[in-house]
Design a protein around this motif. Structure first.
Motif, PDB file in Angstrom:
ATOM      1  N   LYS A  86      -3.891  -5.886  -0.640  1.00  0.00           N
ATOM      2  CA  LYS A  86      -3.933  -4.444  -0.913  1.00  0.00           C
ATOM      3  C   LYS A  86      -4.393  -3.748   0.360  1.00  0.00           C
ATOM      4  CE  LYS A  86      -6.186  -0.951  -3.795  1.00  0.00           C
ATOM      5  NZ  LYS A  86      -7.172  -0.743  -4.899  1.00  0.00           N
ATOM      6  N   TYR A 132      -4.813  -8.658  -6.565  1.00  0.00           N
ATOM      7  CA  TYR A 132      -4.679  -8.925  -5.135  1.00  0.00           C
ATOM      8  C   TYR A 132      -5.504 -10.133  -4.731  1.00  0.00           C
ATOM      9  CZ  TYR A 132      -2.258  -4.503  -4.581  1.00  0.00           C
ATOM     10  OH  TYR A 132      -1.327  -3.483  -4.662  1.00  0.00           O
ATOM     11  N   GLY A 190       0.821  -1.203   0.000  1.00  0.00           N
ATOM     12  CA  GLY A 190       0.000   0.000   0.000  1.00  0.00           C
ATOM     13  C   GLY A 190       0.853   1.249   0.000  1.00  0.00           C
ATOM     14  N   HIS A 249      -1.008   0.622  -7.259  1.00  0.00           N
ATOM     15  CA  HIS A 249      -1.755  -0.634  -7.352  1.00  0.00           C
ATOM     16  C   HIS A 249      -2.051  -1.045  -8.802  1.00  0.00           C
ATOM     17  CE1 HIS A 249      -2.205  -0.651  -3.044  1.00  0.00           C
ATOM     18  NE2 HIS A 249      -2.754   0.549  -3.072  1.00  0.00           N
ATOM     19  N   ASP A 272      -5.338  -0.206   1.905  1.00  0.00           N
ATOM     20  CA  ASP A 272      -5.735   1.094   1.373  1.00  0.00           C
ATOM     21  C   ASP A 272      -6.659   1.803   2.354  1.00  0.00           C
ATOM     22  OD1 ASP A 272      -5.682   3.093  -0.531  1.00  0.00           O
ATOM     23  OD2 ASP A 272      -6.900   2.024  -2.002  1.00  0.00           O
ATOM     24  N   GLU A 281      -8.279  -7.441  -0.369  1.00  0.00           N
ATOM     25  CA  GLU A 281      -8.178  -5.988  -0.256  1.00  0.00           C
ATOM     26  C   GLU A 281      -8.798  -5.565   1.067  1.00  0.00           C
ATOM     27  OE1 GLU A 281      -9.670  -3.882  -3.678  1.00  0.00           O
ATOM     28  OE2 GLU A 281      -8.661  -5.252  -5.083  1.00  0.00           O
TER      29      GLU A 281
END
Length: 181
Positions: free
Chosen positions: A122, A158, A10, A153, A124, A161
């Motif tokens: 991921k 992924y 990230g 990204h 975020d 997430e």
């Protein structure tokens, strides 16, 4: 038997380190934490942003100047060695959490090295939250999250997430750990 690897990928201030610590807290097994920032911190103070290592430049986006950190040849070599270390640790049976700001090529290298023993996550949060964290931490380059968000990204598939703004680190850690069970 190979260990498992969780790659937390990230942008700056997305909550990777906090999530890594929570995974260590809730994991039934021992998880070692390997952070990209630790590798960058191996360099003498003031040398990390030199052209050979991790050069910082400014890019303009929407009329705003933003910091961008790149990989010079020695920096790229250092990060390749980090990925090799993670591979060797997994081969030795260690479970590893990787805290990384990686592009698609680096993630592809992890997957090639680790095969099915890695989970790529991921990490975020909404840009407004990332920018708030940047300001409050006081040790971040202001604007780095904004610069990284639209590109870091890109092209990465992924396995999971997570949004570190909508759930607690503890809840997210449990979800990540459930994904590897």
């Amino acid at each position: 038997m190979n260990g498992q690897v969780i790659i937390l990928n990230g942008v700056s201030s997305s909550g990777k380190t906090t999530l890594a610590k929570a995974i260590q807290k809730y994991g039934q097994d021992i998880w070692l934490h390997v952070a990209m920032d630790t590798f960058m911190a191996m360099l003498p103070d003031g040398k990390e942003f030199e052209r050979e290592w991790f050069p910082m430049t400014e890019v303009e986006r929407d009329g705003e100047k933003l910091p961008q950190i790149g990989n010079g040849p020695s920096g790229e070599n250092l990060l390749t060695q980090m990925r090799q270390l993670v591979e060797r640790m997994a081969e030795a049976g260690f479970n590893v959490i990787v805290d990384e700001v990686a592009d698609g090529l680096a993630i592809a290298d992890y997957r090639r090295r680790l095969g099915t023993s890695c989970l790529v996550v991921k990490v975020d949060a909404p840009l407004s939250e990332l920018e708030r964290r940047e300001r409050e931490r006081g040790d971040r380059l202001i604007g780095l999250a904004r610069e990284q968000s639209p590109r870091i990204h890109a092209g990465i598939e992924y396995d999971l997430e997570v949004d570190t703004h909508s759930e607690t680190p503890d809840a997210l850690a449990r979800r990540v750990l459930e994904s590897i069970s």
